[in-house]
Every structure is written in structure tokens, then in C-alpha cells.
Write an enzyme that holds these catalytic residues in place. Structure first.
Site, PDB file in Angstrom:
ATOM      1  N   GLY A   1      23.923  14.952 -19.019  1.00  0.00           N
ATOM      2  CA  GLY A   1      23.252  16.272 -19.475  1.00  0.00           C
ATOM      3  C   GLY A   1      23.306  17.420 -18.725  1.00  0.00           C
ATOM      4  O   GLY A   1      22.719  18.637 -18.864  1.00  0.00           O
ATOM      5  N   CYS A   2      24.060  17.340 -17.637  1.00  0.00           N
ATOM      6  CA  CYS A   2      24.194  18.552 -16.781  1.00  0.00           C
ATOM      7  C   CYS A   2      25.403  19.690 -17.353  1.00  0.00           C
ATOM      8  O   CYS A   2      25.392  20.946 -16.771  1.00  0.00           O
ATOM      9  CB  CYS A   2      25.093  18.296 -15.213  1.00  0.00           C
ATOM     10  SG  CYS A   2      26.708  17.795 -15.345  1.00  0.00           S
TER      11      CYS A   2
ATOM     12  N   SER B   1      30.486   9.742 -13.042  1.00  0.00           N
ATOM     13  CA  SER B   1      31.395   9.550 -11.864  1.00  0.00           C
ATOM     14  C   SER B   1      30.534   9.745 -10.435  1.00  0.00           C
ATOM     15  O   SER B   1      31.021  10.615  -9.918  1.00  0.00           O
ATOM     16  CB  SER B   1      32.858  10.162 -11.673  1.00  0.00           C
ATOM     17  OG  SER B   1      32.483  11.622 -12.065  1.00  0.00           O
TER      18      SER B   1
END
Lengths: 224, 224
Positions: A37-38, A125
Site C-alpha cells: 500500500g505504499c 521485497s
């Protein structure tokens, strides 16, 4: 020249440099990392659009296109490949599976770099070691600069407040295990090529501007 | 538009069709299959050169570039990824491993097709089922015609007589197990898009001509 003579004949291969010359750009992986959600996918898609509109050959790798094929989960492999392959090669969310997931994506990124394509990857990641290995794999066959790490540094509170897919709610409720930021760690990059602090006020366009400027000054794109 | 608004905002993605329009071609996998030494790599390299010289965006996938990354053997994974990953994800030459090898290559081929690239693969790929699955995976997200199977039909005797890498000699001596054509079967395609009979007299240029003609008449390349 007949095929039977290929004992002494070395086929002329097209090189990476020739592919890049044709496309007028340098093959590069722009590796976005950050919490769920960034804004990784939003930035990836807008970045690709900007590059495409200026005539660049591009690709985006994200969960949508790798989880159905290259990094498919066991239940999907089961249908076509049988039990043994599903169990051994299908990827879930264990530590080993996440590591292999990132490794396969990096290996594909390296092939796209050889093809001269500007490739944007959008995966959480979360682990430094995995990203370090991805960089190593992608830059091994080429040159330093083929891997551009972009840290989309949106605070957890902001990501959780947005919660556009409802995943944080499920993670807080314990319905999703090993959720980065909640029950699993996120290890922020120590020296990413690009750091995008994002406190709710960074417009996507500005984020894309910064990445395009970086790629241009690093000689990955032609100057405009 | 700020990132925090992406709950209601759908990012504009670049489509496969837009990438293809930019490159002036249709993403296609040209899948060469045939015995070791049949001429796959020679044809792949010459085909790529011909396409590249006429301005097409291309890539070749072969053992040289996938066995070091995407489909690395266990001993290579061991170095960086640790024992668990090496054992589980590394690929050798068992039936399961070969199947997964072809599956990963097909999955990557599908991503290259999405990027609009003409991609030539050069693997023995001896089993009909594996090739059928490769076709299914590559054409799933797109259209029929994205996968072009080319049977490089060089007789075993000719391949063995050439034996440019000395592999047949080793296979006959029992030093290599599971060698296609000697101790493992090769299942010829029943209805490949292109059949290249090769009895020592087919020039590489003629083989490339046939593939280029096929791709052109199938609308994968612009007519010249």
C-alpha cells in the site's frame, strides 16, 4: 552456410549493446521496494506510462503478472504440472519461498536488461539480503547501474490508514500471517539510488519526475 | 494526484497492445525444438540477427542465459541462497526438473510477449506435453499465434555425426544419462507451425527465410 558446418562456425549473436542501440536506451531494472500500500504499483504504472509516451520500450513486473506464471502458487501448478512439481516448485509465503520469488524476478529482470528494456518491478521485497542478491544477479552480466533501487518510504500508519485492499485489517485480526510491517519485518534500504519519502503529500507525478531525472542523468535514457 | 488517493484511483497501465504499437510488431515466442546439435542455436542467432537488422526488438532465450539465473542448477543456488533453496528450487535433469525448466522458460516467454518482443527460444524440449503446456501458458494471456513452434528436424545420425560438443560420444559411453535421442525419447511435434526438415543440405539462411516469411504473413512483423 549449411547447418552441418556449425562445428567450425560461430553464429553471430546480437549483443545487448546492439539491442540497446536499436531501442535508444540502456536496459535497466527500476526496483521499487516498500510496504504493502505504499504506492509501488501506482508509481510503477505512472512511470511506465511516462516512459512509454516518450517512446521508450518498457515492461512492468508485479504480482499480477508473475503470480500467475513464473512464481505461481502450488495450487495453480497442481492443475497442470502434477503433485510433485506443485509441492516442490510452487511458491507460497514462507521465508524460503519469498527468497525464491525475488530470485526468479531478479533473474527475469536480468533477461529484460539484456533485451534493453526499461523494466519496473513492484514487490514489497522486505529483506535487504534478497534485494542485495537481486542487485548482484542483475548487475552480474552487465554493468553497475543496471539496478536502480527506489525506496517508496511511506510510513506504516499511512499505508494502514489507506488499506486499499483491506489487507492490514486482516493482518491485525490475525487472518493473514507473516504480513510485512505487522507481523514480519521490513528492512529499509540503507543506500537506495532513490529515496521517496512519502508523508501523504508527495504527488505521484513528482515521484515519477525524480525517477526519470535519475535515469536520464545516469545515461539510461536519452536526454530530452 | 497524491499517493494517498489511490484508494479510488485506478492507475493507467500501459497495455501490451500499446507496447506493440510502439515497437511496430506483435510479441511472439518462436519456439525451436529438436535434438541436441540439430541447429537450434545457429538458427536462433541468425534469425535474431536478421530481425534485429530490420529494426525489430528481439531476444533469444537459450541454455547460456537461463542456466545461470532463472533455471540455475542446485550447485549454483547453493552459493548464494543456502541449502534449503538449492535443494528445492535448483534444476537438474530429472523428469520433474525438465518439466519445471520448460515451464519457467514459457512463463518468461509470456512476459516477453506482453512486452511486445519477438523472442526466440532454443531448447531441446523433447516432450509433447511440456511444449503443449508452454503453448498454453504463452497464449493464455494473449491470442492464438503468440506461440510459433518450429521443429528443427535434423536426423539423429546427422546430429551425432556433427557432435560439435562431444555430447553424443559421452552419451553413447554412458557418461551422460538421460540424453535425448540416445537414452531418452524425443517426441516430434505432430503439427508444428513450421517444419524444417534438415538433411545436411538446408542452408541456415533458407531456414531463417521460412520463419521470417511465416511471421510476416501471420501479421507478427510488418510487411516489408
Amino acid at each position: 552456410m549449411s547447418l552441418s558446418q556449425n562445428i567450425v562456425w560461430h553464429p553471430s549473436s546480437v549483443t545487448r549493446e546492439e539491442r540497446e542501440a536499436l531501442l535508444g536506451q540502456r536496459g535497466t531494472v527500476v526496483w521499487l521496494t516498500g510496504l504493502s500500500g505504499c504506492g509501488k504499483s501506482t508509481i510503477a504504472n505512472e512511470l511506465e506510462k511516462r516512459l512509454h509516451d516518450s517512446g521508450r520500450a518498457t515492461m512492468v513486473l508485479d504480482g499480477d503478472n508473475v503470480r500467475h506464471g513464473l512464481c505461481a502458487p502450488p495450487e495453480r501448478l497442481m492443475t497442470e504440472q502434477g503433485e510433485a512439481s506443485a509441492n516442490r516448485f510452487g511458491l507460497g509465503f514462507s521465508a524460503d519461498d519469498r527468497q525464491e520469488n525475488i530470485r526468479r524476478i531478479a533473474a527475469v529482470g536480468q533477461l529484460f536488461v539484456s533485451a534493453g528494456i526499461i523494466t519496473v518491478t513492484a514487490f514489497v521485497s522486505p529483506y535487504r539480503d534478497d534485494r542485495r542478491r537481486a542487485r548482484g544477479l542483475i548487475e552480474r552480466a552487465g554493468t553497475v547501474g543496471d539496478f536502480v533501487e527506489v525506496f517508496v518510504d511511506t510510513p506504516l500508519e499511512v499505508c494502514e490508514r489507506r488499506d486499499s485492499k483491506g489487507l492490514y485489517k486482516k493482518a491485525r485480526a490475525g487472518e493473514i500471517k507473516h504480513f510485512t510491517g505487522i507481523s514480519d519485518p521490513y528492512e529499509p534500504p540503507r543506500s537506495p539510488e532513490i529515496h521517496l519519502p512519502n508523508d501523504d503529500s508527495l504527488p505521484v507525478e513528482a515521484a515519477v519526475d525524480r525517477i526519470v531525472s535519475y535515469l536520464t542523468s545516469a545515461g539510461r535514457l536519452p536526454a530530452t
